[in-house]
Motif scaffolding. Structure first.
Motif, short mmCIF file in Angstrom:
data_model
loop_
_atom_site.label_atom_id
_atom_site.label_comp_id
_atom_site.label_asym_id
_atom_site.label_seq_id
_atom_site.Cartn_x
_atom_site.Cartn_y
_atom_site.Cartn_z
N MET A 175 4.21 2.85 -10.42
CA MET A 175 5.33 3.52 -9.71
C MET A 175 5.29 2.86 -8.34
O MET A 175 6.39 2.64 -7.77
N GLN A 176 4.41 2.37 -7.76
CA GLN A 176 4.23 1.81 -6.40
C GLN A 176 4.97 0.63 -6.76
O GLN A 176 6.07 0.39 -5.90
N ALA A 177 4.91 -0.27 -7.69
CA ALA A 177 5.81 -1.46 -8.04
C ALA A 177 7.12 -1.04 -7.95
O ALA A 177 8.05 -1.76 -7.29
N TYR A 178 7.59 -0.06 -8.57
CA TYR A 178 9.00 0.28 -8.78
C TYR A 178 9.24 0.51 -7.47
O TYR A 178 10.35 0.14 -7.11
N PHE A 179 8.90 1.38 -6.54
CA PHE A 179 9.32 1.82 -5.36
C PHE A 179 9.32 0.68 -4.45
O PHE A 179 10.25 0.35 -3.65
N GLU A 180 8.40 -0.43 -4.68
CA GLU A 180 8.36 -1.76 -3.74
C GLU A 180 9.83 -2.37 -4.13
O GLU A 180 10.51 -2.86 -3.41
N ALA A 181 10.00 -2.56 -5.38
CA ALA A 181 11.26 -3.18 -5.90
C ALA A 181 12.70 -2.34 -5.15
O ALA A 181 13.46 -3.04 -4.96
N GLN A 201 -12.96 2.69 -22.67
CA GLN A 201 -11.90 2.55 -23.91
C GLN A 201 -10.66 1.62 -23.57
O GLN A 201 -10.30 1.53 -22.35
N GLN A 202 -9.82 1.36 -24.50
CA GLN A 202 -8.74 0.87 -24.30
C GLN A 202 -7.55 1.51 -23.28
O GLN A 202 -7.69 2.89 -23.82
N ILE A 203 -6.87 1.04 -22.36
CA ILE A 203 -5.82 1.74 -21.79
C ILE A 203 -4.59 1.38 -22.02
O ILE A 203 -4.39 0.21 -22.03
N ASP A 204 -3.85 2.48 -22.41
CA ASP A 204 -2.32 2.00 -22.79
C ASP A 204 -1.58 1.38 -21.34
O ASP A 204 -2.06 1.73 -20.24
N ALA A 205 -0.66 0.50 -21.57
CA ALA A 205 0.26 0.20 -20.71
C ALA A 205 1.08 1.39 -20.00
O ALA A 205 1.65 2.12 -20.87
N PRO A 206 1.28 1.46 -18.74
CA PRO A 206 2.16 2.54 -18.14
C PRO A 206 3.66 2.25 -18.21
O PRO A 206 3.92 1.06 -18.27
N ARG A 207 4.36 3.18 -17.80
CA ARG A 207 5.79 3.12 -17.89
C ARG A 207 5.82 2.27 -16.48
O ARG A 207 5.37 2.70 -15.59
N ASN A 208 7.08 1.45 -16.55
CA ASN A 208 7.32 0.75 -15.37
C ASN A 208 8.78 0.79 -14.80
O ASN A 208 9.04 0.31 -13.55
N GLU A 209 9.60 1.56 -15.39
CA GLU A 209 10.98 1.54 -14.75
C GLU A 209 11.39 3.17 -14.81
O GLU A 209 11.03 4.09 -15.57
N TYR A 210 11.92 3.66 -13.74
CA TYR A 210 12.82 5.10 -13.68
C TYR A 210 14.14 4.57 -13.09
O TYR A 210 14.45 3.92 -12.43
N ALA A 211 14.96 6.06 -13.27
CA ALA A 211 16.18 5.82 -13.03
C ALA A 211 16.29 6.40 -11.55
O ALA A 211 17.41 5.73 -10.93
N SER A 212 15.28 6.62 -10.81
CA SER A 212 15.64 7.32 -9.57
C SER A 212 14.43 7.56 -8.97
O SER A 212 13.29 7.89 -9.85
N LEU A 245 13.74 10.49 -7.85
CA LEU A 245 13.60 11.65 -8.33
C LEU A 245 12.88 11.70 -9.41
O LEU A 245 11.84 12.61 -9.90
N GLU A 246 13.31 11.10 -10.57
CA GLU A 246 12.91 10.88 -11.72
C GLU A 246 11.33 10.38 -11.82
O GLU A 246 10.48 10.99 -12.55
N ALA A 247 10.94 9.41 -10.96
CA ALA A 247 9.68 8.86 -10.94
C ALA A 247 8.77 10.07 -10.45
O ALA A 247 7.57 10.34 -10.92
N PHE A 248 8.99 11.07 -9.52
CA PHE A 248 8.41 11.95 -9.17
C PHE A 248 8.09 13.02 -10.03
O PHE A 248 7.06 13.78 -10.19
N GLU A 249 9.33 13.25 -10.90
CA GLU A 249 9.18 14.32 -11.88
C GLU A 249 8.42 13.96 -13.13
O GLU A 249 7.51 14.64 -13.58
#
Length: 170
Positions: A27-33, A71-82, A84-88
């Motif tokens: 999410m930090q990367a999303y907001f940086e972009a 244990q193995q860690i799944d990849a997180p989501r990287n993209e959000y529409a806004s 607001l969506e990221a915080f939701e």
């Protein structure tokens, strides 16, 4: 000594706390972009908090005679529409963390492990704060809607957040 059921369950939670940290780093990367450095900062602080939570659990398992099994860690989501969506999504994630911590407490109570109950109480209290913090940001984002000036004000506000390491006594 921590029983094996609790060791296994806390190991699962350590994995989830690390996944949480990676979710916030993404999410930090999303907001940086998106050129929202204050929101990126807020997410970076959240990343640091989640890593600290994983470390606190790691140390607890070790101190109580258990064995941490990463244990193995799944990849997180990287993209959000806004924003607001990221915080939701952040709120939904924190609600899932709350449910998981509550389940750990239920297990500690079933196992009559008083030390684990005392340890987990800190996380229960922490989750109240986590959800309230994200809820407030969501309310502000909904209030400003598409107003860029309002978004910039929220971004500036979130830039002031700093990471405070967990005190050893907590």
């Amino acid at each position: 000594m921590l029983n094996q059921k609790l060791v296994s369950a806390i190991n699962d939670q350590i994995q989830y706390e690390i996944y949480s940290a990676l979710t916030y780093k993404a999410m930090q990367a999303y907001f940086e972009a998106e050129d929202l450095p204050g929101m990126a900062n807020w997410m970076d602080v959240q990343f640091q908090e989640e890593m600290a939570h994983a470390e606190k659990m790691f140390q607890f398992v070790c101190e109580t005679g258990g064995r941490v099994q990463l244990q193995q860690i799944d990849a997180p989501r990287n993209e959000y529409a806004s924003p607001l969506e990221a915080f939701e999504v952040s709120l939904e994630h924190e609600q899932s963390v709350t449910a998981r911590i509550n389940n750990l407490m239920d297990l500690a109570q079933q196992e009559k492990d008083h030390a684990a109950q005392i340890f987990l109480q800190w996380f229960i209290t922490e989750q109240i704060e986590e959800e309230a913090s994200v809820n407030l940001i969501i309310a502000k984002l909904k209030r400003v809607k598409e107003d860029g000036r309002g978004l910039m004000m929220i971004d500036q506000e979130l830039a002031s957040r700093t990471f405070t390491p967990i005190a050893a006594a907590e």
